[in-house]
Design a protein around this motif. Structure first.
Motif, PDB file in Angstrom:
ATOM      1  N   ARG A  63     117.466  46.116  74.356  1.00  0.00           N
ATOM      2  CA  ARG A  63     116.363  45.276  73.859  1.00  0.00           C
ATOM      3  C   ARG A  63     116.684  43.800  74.085  1.00  0.00           C
ATOM      4  NH1 ARG A  63     112.411  46.231  69.366  1.00  0.00           N
ATOM      5  NH2 ARG A  63     112.103  44.361  68.129  1.00  0.00           N
ATOM      6  N   ASN A  67     113.982  39.283  70.559  1.00  0.00           N
ATOM      7  CA  ASN A  67     112.956  40.093  69.892  1.00  0.00           C
ATOM      8  C   ASN A  67     113.483  40.592  68.544  1.00  0.00           C
ATOM      9  OD1 ASN A  67     110.758  41.610  69.290  1.00  0.00           O
ATOM     10  ND2 ASN A  67     111.011  43.100  70.939  1.00  0.00           N
ATOM     11  N   PRO A  68     113.077  39.939  67.429  1.00  0.00           N
ATOM     12  CA  PRO A  68     113.659  40.251  66.118  1.00  0.00           C
ATOM     13  C   PRO A  68     113.290  41.648  65.626  1.00  0.00           C
ATOM     14  CG  PRO A  68     111.796  38.759  65.886  1.00  0.00           C
ATOM     15  CD  PRO A  68     112.035  38.903  67.355  1.00  0.00           C
ATOM     16  N   THR A 123     112.020  33.124  59.670  1.00  0.00           N
ATOM     17  CA  THR A 123     111.221  34.140  58.978  1.00  0.00           C
ATOM     18  C   THR A 123     111.854  35.514  59.181  1.00  0.00           C
ATOM     19  OG1 THR A 123     109.879  34.327  60.968  1.00  0.00           O
ATOM     20  CG2 THR A 123     109.037  32.890  59.219  1.00  0.00           C
ATOM     21  N   ALA A 125     110.795  39.907  59.055  1.00  0.00           N
ATOM     22  CA  ALA A 125     109.776  40.968  58.982  1.00  0.00           C
ATOM     23  C   ALA A 125     110.328  42.107  58.125  1.00  0.00           C
ATOM     24  CB  ALA A 125     109.468  41.470  60.388  1.00  0.00           C
ATOM     25  N   PRO A 148     114.332  48.911  64.800  1.00  0.00           N
ATOM     26  CA  PRO A 148     113.225  48.950  65.763  1.00  0.00           C
ATOM     27  C   PRO A 148     112.958  50.412  66.123  1.00  0.00           C
ATOM     28  CG  PRO A 148     115.263  48.537  66.942  1.00  0.00           C
ATOM     29  CD  PRO A 148     115.629  48.720  65.468  1.00  0.00           C
ATOM     30  N   ARG A 201     100.505  42.265  65.260  1.00  0.00           N
ATOM     31  CA  ARG A 201     100.500  43.526  66.020  1.00  0.00           C
ATOM     32  C   ARG A 201      99.631  44.516  65.265  1.00  0.00           C
ATOM     33  NH1 ARG A 201     105.952  47.045  66.743  1.00  0.00           N
ATOM     34  NH2 ARG A 201     105.633  47.482  64.533  1.00  0.00           N
ATOM     35  N   ALA A 232     104.417  37.112  67.648  1.00  0.00           N
ATOM     36  CA  ALA A 232     105.522  38.072  67.513  1.00  0.00           C
ATOM     37  C   ALA A 232     106.229  38.107  68.856  1.00  0.00           C
ATOM     38  CB  ALA A 232     104.999  39.450  67.150  1.00  0.00           C
ATOM     39  N   PRO A 233     107.506  37.694  68.889  1.00  0.00           N
ATOM     40  CA  PRO A 233     108.184  37.590  70.176  1.00  0.00           C
ATOM     41  C   PRO A 233     108.097  38.870  71.011  1.00  0.00           C
ATOM     42  CG  PRO A 233     109.548  36.664  68.435  1.00  0.00           C
ATOM     43  CD  PRO A 233     108.356  37.275  67.768  1.00  0.00           C
ATOM     44  N   GLY A 234     108.127  40.025  70.337  1.00  0.00           N
ATOM     45  CA  GLY A 234     108.152  41.298  71.064  1.00  0.00           C
ATOM     46  C   GLY A 234     106.863  41.605  71.801  1.00  0.00           C
TER      47      GLY A 234
HETATM   48  P1  AMP Z   1     109.648  47.043  66.866  1.00  0.00           P
HETATM   49  O1  AMP Z   1     110.940  46.760  66.201  1.00  0.00           O
HETATM   50  O2  AMP Z   1     109.823  47.505  68.274  1.00  0.00           O
HETATM   51  O3  AMP Z   1     108.718  47.886  66.058  1.00  0.00           O
HETATM   52  O4  AMP Z   1     108.934  45.628  66.961  1.00  0.00           O
HETATM   53  C1  AMP Z   1     108.853  44.765  65.870  1.00  0.00           C
HETATM   54  C2  AMP Z   1     107.819  43.724  66.153  1.00  0.00           C
HETATM   55  O5  AMP Z   1     107.808  42.768  65.075  1.00  0.00           O
HETATM   56  C3  AMP Z   1     108.114  42.947  67.431  1.00  0.00           C
HETATM   57  O6  AMP Z   1     106.920  42.665  68.114  1.00  0.00           O
HETATM   58  C4  AMP Z   1     108.774  41.691  66.879  1.00  0.00           C
HETATM   59  O7  AMP Z   1     108.682  40.615  67.787  1.00  0.00           O
HETATM   60  C5  AMP Z   1     107.980  41.462  65.594  1.00  0.00           C
HETATM   61  N1  AMP Z   1     108.733  40.634  64.641  1.00  0.00           N
HETATM   62  C6  AMP Z   1     109.872  40.946  63.992  1.00  0.00           C
HETATM   63  N2  AMP Z   1     110.280  39.925  63.217  1.00  0.00           N
HETATM   64  C7  AMP Z   1     109.380  38.929  63.370  1.00  0.00           C
HETATM   65  C8  AMP Z   1     109.242  37.607  62.837  1.00  0.00           C
HETATM   66  N3  AMP Z   1     110.126  37.094  61.978  1.00  0.00           N
HETATM   67  N4  AMP Z   1     108.172  36.866  63.239  1.00  0.00           N
HETATM   68  C9  AMP Z   1     107.260  37.382  64.099  1.00  0.00           C
HETATM   69  N5  AMP Z   1     107.345  38.626  64.636  1.00  0.00           N
HETATM   70  C10 AMP Z   1     108.381  39.384  64.282  1.00  0.00           C
END
Ligand code: AMP
Ligand code: MG
Length: 347
Positions: A63, A67-68, A123, A125, A148, A201, A232-234
């Motif tokens: 990963r 991507n947090p 921040t 999540a 993730p 998302r 969201a970076p991802g």
């Molecule tokens: P996944 O772990 O693959 O389900 O993806 C988690 C999603 O949450 C990704 O799109 C991340 O970029 C997003 N995400 C996680 N932490 C943050 C944060 N602090 N700010 C914005 N987006 C976040």
């Protein structure tokens, strides 16, 4: 590395004392990574306070480090350890949707979680999953767990333990096999750090459901405008892609069938992603029904497994029906667009 498989029946009582769950929790406390079932998809969990554990998650998945990760908790009182403040609207969303497929972005308390887990952002999540095995594991280890989806980065997310093993066998300490997940698409991510919540998302909880609890909710511009930079970076990465190119098709079944025929005349092995209602209308090398169009929840539940089955069937190209972009269809279309790299053929 030998990847352990723990089989756990999610309907058994007192799961947090189940020897399999306790064994998996001990691996987490030792900063090893373990895949676990949730109600959305399988997650790859690791101690969110440990850089070493979190680095193992990124390495196993391949990963990108910007991507947090989402931090998973079992009890609401765990929040105050690493969240700076819980705004009033976030409080209402927690009341309404936790445990459940809703991830909330908060301002974080500095110095508690691994900086790698939050990709150095201010921040964090957080989500409380609604799955007895996930909750038991979280309680048993007593840690906030960064998790993730438990797939190789870019591949469709896993909805069974076998999917996890297809991607990560030998790369992780273990997987708890708690059966197939229910919802099948990931959580909705909503940013509650500003006065009006913003969906970053789309996922298991719909915009309409959120609005019924907190009033107006915005949607990140990047979800509708390809040129906008996602919050969201991802969301900027290609995800969920099957091996063969996937095209979304907007038009009649005859139009889609015409596309299939063109490609078959070129000697290609062609797949069609359709629904139970329409499956018999298509003639192709591989026709897969992905749930029922009349019940979009069943499409969400089957989507990733269907994408993975096209890989097993070794098709050269896939044409897919599209779905209404509302309710859970919003999440389905978001995942399909990513899997297709936005390739859409319109009649
Ligand atoms: P996944 O772990 O693959 O389900 O993806 C988690 C999603 O949450 C990704 O799109 C991340 O970029 C997003 N995400 C996680 N932490 C943050 C944060 N602090 N700010 C914005 N987006 C976040
Ligand atoms: Mg993922």
């Amino acid at each position: 590395m030998n990847t352990k498989v723990w089989k756990v029946d999610k309907y058994v009582d007192k799961l947090e004392n189940n020897p399999q769950v306790v064994d998996a929790a001990n691996f987490l406390r030792d900063n090893e990574v373990v895949a676990l079932p949730t109600e959305t998809v399988y997650g790859l969990g690791g101690n969110a306070k440990s850089d070493a554990a979190v680095e193992k998650i990124f390495a196993a998945k391949g990963r990108p480090s910007d991507n947090p990760l989402i931090i998973h908790i079992a009890e609401k009182n765990q929040l105050s350890e690493f969240v700076a403040e819980v705004p009033e609207k976030a409080e209402r969303l927690i009341e309404g949707f936790w445990p459940g497929p809703l991830t909330i972005i908060f301002k974080k308390k500095e110095g508690v979680l691994s900086e790698t887990a939050t990709a150095g952002l201010a921040t964090v999540a957080v989500r409380m999953p609604d799955h007895p095995v996930a909750l038991a594991l979280l309680k048993s280890c007593g840690l906030p767990i960064a998790a993730p989806s438990a797939n190789s980065s870019g591949k469709p997310s896993p909805t069974t333990a076998d999917h996890v093993l297809d991607d990560l066998n030998g790369k992780i300490a273990g997987v708890i096999d708690g059966g197939a997940t229910g919802i099948g698409v990931e959580s909705t991510v909503v940013d509650c750090t500003e006065s009006i919540p913003v969906i970053l998302r789309p996922g298991g909880v719909t915009k309409e459901q959120l609005e019924s609890v907190v009033g107006v909710v915005h949607v990140d511009a990047a979800l509708t405008d390809e040129a906008a930079r996602p919050k969201a970076p991802g969301m900027k990465y290609r995800h969920y892609a099957p091996n063969a190119p996937l095209f979304m098709v907007s038009g009649t079944t005859e139009f889609l069938q015409g596309l299939v025929e063109e490609k078959r005349q070129e000697g290609l092995r062609v797949g069609v992603l359709t629904t139970e209602e329409n499956a018999r209308l298509f003639e192709a090398d591989v026709v897969l029904a992905c749930g029922k169009r009349a019940e979009l929840e069943t499409v969400a539940a089957a989507l990733y497994d269907t994408l993975r089955r096209f890989n097993q069937e070794k098709v050269d190209v896939i044409f897919s029906e599209i779905f209404p972009n509302a309710g859970v269809g919003h999440a389905i279309m978001n995942r399909l667009q990513k899997a297709a790299g936005n390739k859409l053929i319109t009649e």
